[in-house]
Motif scaffolding. Sequence first.
Motif, PDB file in Angstrom:
ATOM      1  N   ASN A   9      -4.388  11.745 -54.615  1.00 33.91           N
ATOM      2  CA  ASN A   9      -3.184  12.581 -54.636  1.00 33.91           C
ATOM      3  C   ASN A   9      -3.405  13.743 -55.599  1.00 33.91           C
ATOM      4  O   ASN A   9      -2.524  14.125 -56.358  1.00 33.91           O
ATOM      5  CB  ASN A   9      -1.956  11.759 -55.048  1.00 33.91           C
ATOM      6  CG  ASN A   9      -2.117  11.151 -56.442  1.00 33.91           C
ATOM      7  OD1 ASN A   9      -3.228  11.007 -56.942  1.00 33.91           O
ATOM      8  ND2 ASN A   9      -1.005  10.803 -57.063  1.00 33.91           N
ATOM      9  N   ALA A  10      -4.635  14.292 -55.577  1.00 35.56           N
ATOM     10  CA  ALA A  10      -5.025  15.362 -56.496  1.00 35.56           C
ATOM     11  C   ALA A  10      -4.056  16.540 -56.414  1.00 35.56           C
ATOM     12  O   ALA A  10      -3.515  16.857 -55.347  1.00 35.56           O
ATOM     13  CB  ALA A  10      -6.446  15.830 -56.195  1.00 35.56           C
ATOM     14  N   THR A  11      -3.871  17.190 -57.547  1.00 34.90           N
ATOM     15  CA  THR A  11      -2.876  18.244 -57.663  1.00 34.90           C
ATOM     16  C   THR A  11      -3.134  19.416 -56.719  1.00 34.90           C
ATOM     17  O   THR A  11      -2.222  19.915 -56.069  1.00 34.90           O
ATOM     18  CB  THR A  11      -2.845  18.773 -59.114  1.00 34.90           C
ATOM     19  OG1 THR A  11      -2.765  17.652 -60.001  1.00 34.90           O
ATOM     20  CG2 THR A  11      -1.645  19.676 -59.329  1.00 34.90           C
ATOM     21  N   THR A  37      -5.718   7.202 -58.224  1.00 28.01           N
ATOM     22  CA  THR A  37      -4.862   8.359 -58.039  1.00 28.01           C
ATOM     23  C   THR A  37      -4.847   9.201 -59.307  1.00 28.01           C
ATOM     24  O   THR A  37      -5.218   8.740 -60.389  1.00 28.01           O
ATOM     25  CB  THR A  37      -3.415   7.932 -57.699  1.00 28.01           C
ATOM     26  OG1 THR A  37      -2.943   7.047 -58.723  1.00 28.01           O
ATOM     27  CG2 THR A  37      -3.350   7.232 -56.359  1.00 28.01           C
ATOM     28  N   THR A  38      -4.412  10.434 -59.166  1.00 26.68           N
ATOM     29  CA  THR A  38      -4.316  11.333 -60.311  1.00 26.68           C
ATOM     30  C   THR A  38      -3.410  10.737 -61.384  1.00 26.68           C
ATOM     31  O   THR A  38      -2.316  10.255 -61.092  1.00 26.68           O
ATOM     32  CB  THR A  38      -3.738  12.688 -59.859  1.00 26.68           C
ATOM     33  OG1 THR A  38      -4.650  13.279 -58.926  1.00 26.68           O
ATOM     34  CG2 THR A  38      -3.543  13.618 -61.042  1.00 26.68           C
ATOM     35  N   GLY A  39      -3.888  10.753 -62.631  1.00 29.87           N
ATOM     36  CA  GLY A  39      -3.099  10.233 -63.736  1.00 29.87           C
ATOM     37  C   GLY A  39      -3.208   8.743 -63.940  1.00 29.87           C
ATOM     38  O   GLY A  39      -2.573   8.189 -64.839  1.00 29.87           O
ATOM     39  N   SER A  40      -4.040   8.059 -63.130  1.00 31.06           N
ATOM     40  CA  SER A  40      -4.146   6.598 -63.268  1.00 31.06           C
ATOM     41  C   SER A  40      -5.151   6.185 -64.329  1.00 31.06           C
ATOM     42  O   SER A  40      -5.255   4.997 -64.638  1.00 31.06           O
ATOM     43  CB  SER A  40      -4.527   5.972 -61.919  1.00 31.06           C
ATOM     44  OG  SER A  40      -5.825   6.381 -61.520  1.00 31.06           O
ATOM     45  N   SER A  43      -4.367  16.635 -61.919  1.00 32.11           N
ATOM     46  CA  SER A  43      -5.743  16.254 -61.635  1.00 32.11           C
ATOM     47  C   SER A  43      -6.726  17.083 -62.443  1.00 32.11           C
ATOM     48  O   SER A  43      -6.656  18.305 -62.481  1.00 32.11           O
ATOM     49  CB  SER A  43      -6.029  16.444 -60.138  1.00 32.11           C
ATOM     50  OG  SER A  43      -7.359  16.124 -59.852  1.00 32.11           O
ATOM     51  N   CYS A  44      -7.657  16.407 -63.130  1.00 30.71           N
ATOM     52  CA  CYS A  44      -8.649  17.122 -63.932  1.00 30.71           C
ATOM     53  C   CYS A  44     -10.050  16.960 -63.360  1.00 30.71           C
ATOM     54  O   CYS A  44     -10.989  17.570 -63.846  1.00 30.71           O
ATOM     55  CB  CYS A  44      -8.611  16.633 -65.382  1.00 30.71           C
ATOM     56  SG  CYS A  44      -8.969  14.892 -65.571  1.00 30.71           S
ATOM     57  N   GLY A  56      -6.486  17.488 -69.768  1.00 34.35           N
ATOM     58  CA  GLY A  56      -5.564  16.920 -68.788  1.00 34.35           C
ATOM     59  C   GLY A  56      -5.866  15.499 -68.400  1.00 34.35           C
ATOM     60  O   GLY A  56      -5.184  14.917 -67.573  1.00 34.35           O
ATOM     61  N   ALA A  57      -6.888  14.905 -68.986  1.00 37.24           N
ATOM     62  CA  ALA A  57      -7.305  13.568 -68.566  1.00 37.24           C
ATOM     63  C   ALA A  57      -6.264  12.510 -68.851  1.00 37.24           C
ATOM     64  O   ALA A  57      -6.282  11.442 -68.259  1.00 37.24           O
ATOM     65  CB  ALA A  57      -8.632  13.183 -69.242  1.00 37.24           C
ATOM     66  N   HIS A  58      -5.345  12.787 -69.755  1.00 37.56           N
ATOM     67  CA  HIS A  58      -4.323  11.788 -70.071  1.00 37.56           C
ATOM     68  C   HIS A  58      -2.988  12.109 -69.405  1.00 37.56           C
ATOM     69  O   HIS A  58      -2.001  11.424 -69.624  1.00 37.56           O
ATOM     70  CB  HIS A  58      -4.128  11.709 -71.591  1.00 37.56           C
ATOM     71  CG  HIS A  58      -5.364  11.249 -72.304  1.00 37.56           C
ATOM     72  ND1 HIS A  58      -5.805   9.953 -72.272  1.00 37.56           N
ATOM     73  CD2 HIS A  58      -6.265  11.930 -73.046  1.00 37.56           C
ATOM     74  CE1 HIS A  58      -6.915   9.841 -72.995  1.00 37.56           C
ATOM     75  NE2 HIS A  58      -7.215  11.035 -73.464  1.00 37.56           N
ATOM     76  N   GLY A  59      -2.968  13.160 -68.595  1.00 43.61           N
ATOM     77  CA  GLY A  59      -1.713  13.560 -67.971  1.00 43.61           C
ATOM     78  C   GLY A  59      -1.686  13.242 -66.499  1.00 43.61           C
ATOM     79  O   GLY A  59      -2.457  12.428 -65.999  1.00 43.61           O
TER      80      GLY A  59
END
Length: 220
Positions: free
Chosen positions: A59-61, A7-10, A33-34, A27-30
Amino acid sequence: LISVLGTTGSGMSNFINALTGMRPEDGAHGYVSCTADVIAYPCYYGTQRYIFVDTPGFNATYTSQKEVLEKIAKWLSVTYLKRLQFNGVIYTRRITETHRSRSERSSFQICANLIGNEAAHRVRLVTTMWDDPQDGLNFSAEENRESKLKEEQWRSLINEGATCERFLNTPVSAWDIVHGLGVDRKMSLLLQRELVDTGKPLKQTSAGMRLHKESPTSLG
């Protein structure tokens, strides 16, 4: 060939960055979704060539689960037709996540149906962010969450042969996980066989039906 799902942010992109040494994406650490598309990153470890496949979070932004599944399905079909098989699949999840959201549970179920039981032994369920404990150096809360994941949400894949690992946010830790998969044993994913071998439309595949169950209007 190793695919990274989650998932995004995992921590999917961060995991691949640790392996390849490539500069992290913005954004890779937030939690935004990057990774918008399926991207393959080739690299060498000694003389051994690896290809790590980064995928959009389910669950991409800015992308629906339907769009994410369609992108992954298209890429998987192309690779299968080229007779490329996977050495393994890595599924990432933040260990710092204090509650099990519906989107995370849904994403895992879709991924599990995409992979299939026959390939479960080539799956590594990887918890991330162990370098950021919520209580100083006390990992008891994180260890409790890990135990619950193994006993509950991840139990079905573990019963079929998947194993759990911890990513400690270092290249050594990432490569330890990858080396545990080996390079000789390869497999195809259930979604690949359903789309190519049996010619099913996406909505009739196991992953597609799971997505419809989670979101009835998603695939029509």
